[in-house]
Design an enzyme around this catalytic site. Sequence first.
Site, PDB file in Angstrom:
ATOM      1  N   ASP A   1     -13.058   5.327   2.005  1.00 41.65           N
ATOM      2  CA  ASP A   1     -11.609   5.469   2.155  1.00 41.65           C
ATOM      3  C   ASP A   1     -11.225   6.948   2.144  1.00 41.65           C
ATOM      4  OD1 ASP A   1      -8.875   5.569   1.912  1.00 41.65           O
ATOM      5  OD2 ASP A   1      -8.741   4.241   0.177  1.00 41.65           O
TER       6      ASP A   1
ATOM      7  N   ASP B   1       0.883  -1.166   0.000  1.00 48.83           N
ATOM      8  CA  ASP B   1       0.000   0.000   0.000  1.00 48.83           C
ATOM      9  C   ASP B   1       0.920   1.216   0.000  1.00 48.83           C
ATOM     10  OD1 ASP B   1      -1.671   2.115   0.534  1.00 48.83           O
ATOM     11  OD2 ASP B   1      -2.195   1.461   2.562  1.00 48.83           O
TER      12      ASP B   1
ATOM     13  N   GLU C   1      -7.298   0.737  -4.214  1.00 48.82           N
ATOM     14  CA  GLU C   1      -7.240   0.619  -2.758  1.00 48.82           C
ATOM     15  C   GLU C   1      -8.547   0.113  -2.130  1.00 48.82           C
ATOM     16  OE1 GLU C   1      -5.770   4.473  -1.814  1.00 48.82           O
ATOM     17  OE2 GLU C   1      -3.790   3.995  -2.607  1.00 48.82           O
TER      18      GLU C   1
ATOM     19  N   LYS D   1       2.894  11.365  -3.510  1.00 48.87           N
ATOM     20  CA  LYS D   1       1.843  10.716  -4.289  1.00 48.87           C
ATOM     21  C   LYS D   1       0.846  11.731  -4.859  1.00 48.87           C
ATOM     22  CE  LYS D   1      -1.346   6.847  -3.557  1.00 48.87           C
ATOM     23  NZ  LYS D   1      -1.957   6.119  -2.423  1.00 48.87           N
TER      24      LYS D   1
END
Lengths: 515, 172
Positions: free
Chosen positions: A192, A8, A170, A70
């Site tokens: 999420d 992850d 994810e 990211k």
Amino acid sequence: MRPVLGIDLGTSNSVVALCQGGKVTIIADEEGNRIHPSAVAFLPDGSVLVGAKARAGLAQRPEQTIISAKRLIGRRHASREVAQTKQRMGYRIVDDQGGVALKIGGDVHTLETISALILRYLRDLAENFIGHSVRHAVITVPAYFDDNQRQATRRAGQMVGLEVLRIVNEPTAAAFSYGYGGKRSHRIAVFDLGGGTFDVSVLELGEGALEVLSTGGDTFLGGDDFDGLIANQLAQAVEQYTGRDPRQDSAAKLCLLALAEQAKCQLSEEESFELDLSSIAGVPMKTSIDRANFEAAIKPYIDRCLTLCQKALDEGLVHVSEIDGVVLVGGSTRIPAVRRAVTRFFRRRPDEGIDADLVVGVGAAMYAENLESPSTATSKRVLLDVTPMSLRLATVGGFCEAIIDHNSPIPTERSRLFTTARDHQDRVSLRIYQGEDDQEDGNTLLGEFVFGPFSKALRGEVQISVTFAIDSDGLVQVTARDLASGQAAVGCVNLGLAQEPVQQKQEDLPAAVKR
Amino acid sequence: MSEDFDRWRSQVLNTAVRLDEIDYFSLLGCPQTVVPADLRQAFRGLAQSYHPDALVSEDEELTAAVEAIYRRLTEAYAVLRQPSQRQAYIAGLAQGLTRYDPEKSQSALKDFQAKQAPGRSDSGRLHFQRAQRAAAQGDRFSAAAEMRLALLYEPNEPGFLNFAQKLGIVAR
């Protein structure tokens, strides 16, 4: 069976896990931390720190410490997201042929390099744990990552010699980690809310299959926004008190963000939090933030999340009463106001199982083992995922047309027939976008695909068959064929961003040091 | 076991080559009237064998064939689960289009709907359709005028007479 890591690669933190015989091990560093900050620090002596040690030095080295990389990977320099990120980071973000690069001291690093350094750090941890080398991984990305961002993530893996078997969304990975399934099928929602992004997916888990019914989200909504809100409040307080805006100074700006993050986390536990701002104000100064105040400030963000949840339910043709479970992912779901809003919206308490920070990594590892298990295994599950964004083709006058609609199951493909508009035209050019807008400007440009030269003829006589495909990783590929001559060309469409040969980059990767 | 596998393998390779000849309904094994729940069941069942995750094999020819079939399965599923696209696909299929094409399939549907409309002459049909549009918009005056024109071309067309009665311009 060869070991395949589940990684992850998060905005703020990363997790690496290994699943063997159905048992998942989350791999820790020497200090025993199972959550590794996604931070890279470039030290003046040329050495590189990654993970917790890099993160620890953020306040001392704001200009040399890369966090939240990211947010920038696979983005265009001109995008709104890059402009926003620039404002809150201490390091320098520069234009790299339309894409983004980081300038630290005299060196320029690509975002792939930063991700590669983190991946190498995680792989090394895993190798130390297993005792031999690891060559394969499944890496997760936000469902809303476009083709550019997915390609960049894959290249980062290649740079450190990791073969990325699959790029998984994810929320899908999170769903995989939960023990739903069996005979009865379950419908679950994955909520999420991480540091940088928000994703929501509606999935159905049945025997032998995990089907994503719909997915939605926002690539620029997360805990970092909450930190920014608190930091701004603090800065205003300091300005009122001292008459000087502390945000002028990049070190103070980062210090404020760090304090804000601390306050945010504490406010999940306590009703109010007292901060000492003396070091930023330059004079003795204390202030406090209470939970009600914080919750009122983040309400617009939570409302936006719920709107996106409703949209995802509608698109999956699922009514909220049909949801059998809600899975929370990401550190920001610890905020009580977020939990309350989710509980009220889905009319049920979220499932308490695996830690929200670990659930994606655990799911990725379980999926990796599932991928490697033989076709005949009874536990084998196939993952029926969808593309979160429509694939579009520019037509005329700034418009673009959807070729593959969002929420279409992947891998998939569509073919279209094109012809020439002029006599003796010997090439066609296709501009490919991802997004939900009928206008070109409202979407992300993936690239331009040029096919030709082919045999010349009068206009309308040449027939070009173009196939648009999205693979299991969500990567886009375009193939064109001249039906008369059979001449064909294949291309990935991330021609929009500068790409350097991966082999060369691998040698350039700075050496990381352990301390 | 291995004989079964060899037979399956050659079937898969054969299907992959003929993919463009196979229509979505045959591919999914569903009738044209399939309801959404059954369509999903059919897709999911096939996904268990043809999804790229399902096959772990070193056999590149077979892997490529399975992937090609799965890409077409997802295409078929995505088109058929949307009623408007399914209708257009069925119309296009009657003209030999085994894959959905937004332009050609939709125009096949228009042709089909036009043919379904009553009337044999182009002019009669044109005025009849205008009369229907006008009536739908609540413009009874224009509707009646268009309907009288349609009846000039085909005074005995039952569909025309039926609609003219509803408008009250001919006796029942």
